[in-house]
Write a protein that holds these residues in place. Structure first.
Motif, short mmCIF file in Angstrom:
data_model
loop_
_atom_site.label_atom_id
_atom_site.label_comp_id
_atom_site.label_asym_id
_atom_site.label_seq_id
_atom_site.Cartn_x
_atom_site.Cartn_y
_atom_site.Cartn_z
N CYS A 68 0.83 -1.21 0.00
CA CYS A 68 0.00 0.00 0.00
C CYS A 68 0.86 1.25 0.00
N THR A 69 1.96 1.21 0.76
CA THR A 69 2.86 2.37 0.82
C THR A 69 3.44 2.66 -0.55
N SER A 70 3.82 1.60 -1.27
CA SER A 70 4.36 1.77 -2.62
C SER A 70 3.31 2.34 -3.57
N LYS A 71 2.07 1.84 -3.44
CA LYS A 71 1.00 2.34 -4.31
C LYS A 71 0.70 3.82 -4.03
N ILE A 72 0.77 4.19 -2.74
CA ILE A 72 0.54 5.59 -2.39
C ILE A 72 1.61 6.46 -3.03
N ASN A 73 2.85 6.00 -2.98
CA ASN A 73 3.96 6.76 -3.58
C ASN A 73 3.74 6.92 -5.08
N GLU A 74 3.27 5.83 -5.72
CA GLU A 74 3.00 5.90 -7.16
C GLU A 74 1.88 6.91 -7.45
N ASP A 75 0.85 6.89 -6.58
CA ASP A 75 -0.25 7.85 -6.78
C ASP A 75 0.22 9.28 -6.61
N ILE A 76 1.12 9.49 -5.65
CA ILE A 76 1.65 10.84 -5.43
C ILE A 76 2.39 11.31 -6.69
N ASN A 77 3.20 10.43 -7.25
CA ASN A 77 3.93 10.79 -8.47
C ASN A 77 2.98 11.08 -9.63
N SER A 78 1.92 10.25 -9.74
CA SER A 78 0.95 10.48 -10.82
C SER A 78 0.22 11.81 -10.64
#
Length: 575
Positions: free
Chosen positions: A197-207
């Motif tokens: 989930c932490t990795s997905k959040i980071n990806e969403d932040i970048n997007s």
């Protein structure tokens, strides 16, 4: 070195690939030198090329083209039609008197909302998941240390014994390793989920950062905002470490050597909370928006206790004395009394639907209904726990030197049985899976008995939604509640003033969807309601007469078996 491929070279024109970049086409996103501007302008005359200095690139808003007036850009938005429109559309009859907004104003609001998403994910949710991961890792480290210490304690205790118990020592250490590996794997899997989930959040932040920088209005407006799926944080895993409980070295049995007190892992939905953001980068209006989002994820309200509980219906039974009641459904109840029959009644009609006669001819001590709808009963004199399937009685458990009394079926399908030793000197609760004994609950952490030995036999048992095991100990005049691992949580000894100012004398016990524990008080002819931590909430004393057995249906209605008047009373006590 070729200047066009040198990593230290300045940026070159995308057309000639030789001259230094001076200009930029915001429409095509192409870098240009001044000499190539004309060539680029005529390369595609269907577009309106916005040429700006290279330093001012991405400063031009790219409006969508009008679907009706192909030569125009849509700089407005029609609220009634919910479409982008151009200036020519505004003066047309189709959009006459419609509410029109500037697209750039809508864009500004959407980007402000995007910035809120970034702030919340970057400053609050993402750090919270990092904290959770750190907490799980710390627990895993502590787990390693605790289990290491546990193995050392077992080894040290084993050294005091003769070589013939080495096999037992190895067996216990193997159990510890198995427990440790099981707990470690659970935490490892939990950590993996958190890190994912932490990795997905980071990806969403970048997007979100990418879309925030975009000048493509259509792309920005269509980009979904979905950070709310991360606001439901993972459950916190609370681990009760296993313990080694040694007995005296002078004892000469495997049981005296000691035993492993099984660890527990429970899931706490409120164990973590999202880290608060210190201040707002976008002003008070955006802070208010964030607060509203937090409120939207709050828990639904719990049921409220009625000021005046009310009797819904009364079922008359034919027993000489009525002891027990168990809900088969919201429409049917099983009952038992001072004879060898167990009767099934319709609640609404009050009619007898079925009778089962105990094969031994004894009276049932306790009754319960399993998850699959089968009737279970204990036969004290026959030392047996039996189940009724398709109106046929099957023996499930046969005891030696012990006699069963109260029984309940747990949410996992196990049976919890209260039993007494033949000499009446011991009382314990045993968990069974089928006929296999899984757990014994008898002593507290100091080795003292949890339940009174001998004396009054009236003891009832139930399990609440937190998997706590609740026993009404009539002989000791107390309700004893332990957790799933058998560790004492609290004792409830009644509340004053009582309706009849008599001593607390608990009998039947049940729980409801709110994890309230309800216990019948035969002396005061009432039912006590306490919360999941043992705090008194209120009495139900709406004309009850010697209440004994209790149960609740799926709608949290209370069914009370009344001893001498042979009635089952259905009571509504909460909204």
């Amino acid at each position: 070195m070729d200047p066009r491929t040198s990593a230290q070279d300045v940026m070159r024109c995308d057309l000639c690939e030789t001259a230094v970049v001076q200009m930029h086409c915001d429409t095509c996103l192409v870098n240009l030198c001044k000499a190539c501007i004309g060539e680029h302008m005529i390369s595609d005359q269907t577009k309106k090329h916005e040429i700006v200095t290279f330093q001012s690139r991405k400063s031009t808003l790219l409006y969508p083209r009008c679907k009706v007036h192909a030569d125009n850009s849509c700089e407005f938005h029609c609220k009634e039609c919910d479409i982008p429109i151009c200036s020519a559309c505004i003066v047309s009859k189709k959009h006459k008197d419609h509410d029109v907004q500037l697209l750039k104003d809508i864009l500004a609001k959407k980007k402000a909302a995007i910035q809120i998403e970034i702030n919340e994910l970057d400053e609050s949710i993402y750090p919270t998941y990092q904290d959770i991961a750190s907490d799980v890792q710390n627990t895993m480290s502590q787990l390693e240390k605790e289990y290491g210490d546990l193995s050392i304690a077992i080894t040290k205790h084993g050294e005091d014994w003769h070589r013939e118990i080495d096999k037992l020592v190895k067996k216990l250490k193997a159990e510890v390793d198995e427990m440790k590996n099981k707990d470690y794997e659970i935490l490892k899997a939990h950590l993996s989920n958190v890190q994912t989930c932490t990795s997905k959040i980071n990806e969403d932040i970048n997007s979100l950062h990418e879309i925030l920088d975009s000048t493509d209005i259509s792309k920005v407006l269509k980009f979904p905002l979905d950070s709310k799926r991360y606001r439901m944080l993972p459950s916190k895993l609370n681990i009760t470490m296993a313990k080694f409980s040694p007995f005296s070295v002078q004892e000469r049995s495997s049981e005296a050597f000691g035993k492993i007190i099984s660890p527990t892992i429970s899931s706490d939905n409120h164990g973590y909370s999202i880290r608060a953001v210190q201040g707002s980068l976008l002003g008070d209006e955006n802070s208010t928006l964030q607060n509203k989002r937090t409120e939207a994820g709050s828990s639904p309200p719990v049921k409220q206790l009625l000021d005046e509980p009310e009797t819904v219906t009364i079922i008359n039974t034919g027993y000489g004395y009525l002891y027990n009641v168990a809900c088969l459904s919201d429409e049917e109840i099983w009952t038992s009394g001072l004879d060898s029959t167990m009767n099934l009644y319709s609640i609404n009609q009050g009619s007898l639907l079925k009778s089962i006669t105990i094969k031994s001819g004894n009276k049932p001590s306790g009754i319960a209904v399993t998850k699959s709808g089968d009737l279970v009963y204990t036969d004290y004199d026959d030392r047996a726990v039996n189940i009724v399937k398709n109106e046929k009685i099957e023996e499930v458990i046969r005891l030696q030197n012990w006699r069963p009394w109260g029984v309940c079926s747990t949410s996992s399908g196990d049976l919890l049985v209260i039993m007494y030793s033949d000499d009446y000197k011991q009382t314990k609760v045993v968990r069974y899976s089928g006929s296999t004994e899984k757990q014994t609950i008898q002593f507290d952490d100091k080795g003292k008995p949890l339940y009174l030995s001998g004396g009054d036999y009236y003891r009832y048992i139930t399990e609440n939604r937190n998997l706590d095991i609740c026993v009404s100990d009539g002989g000791a005049r107390v309700v004893v509640v332990v957790n799933q691992a058998g560790k004492l949580r609290f004792r409830y000894t009644g509340h004053t003033p009582a309706p009849k100012n008599k001593s607390f004398s608990p009998r039947g016990i049940t729980t409801d969807s709110q994890s309230h524990t309800l216990t019948a008080d035969v002396n005061n002819e009432c039912v006590h309601i306490i919360d999941q931590d043992g705090q008194f909430l209120r009495y139900i004393d709406c004309g009850l007469s010697e209440p004994k057995g209790l149960c609740t249906d799926t709608n949290d209605n209370l069914l009370v078996a009344q001893y001498r008047n042979k009635q089952v009373r259905k009571i509504k006590y909460q909204n």
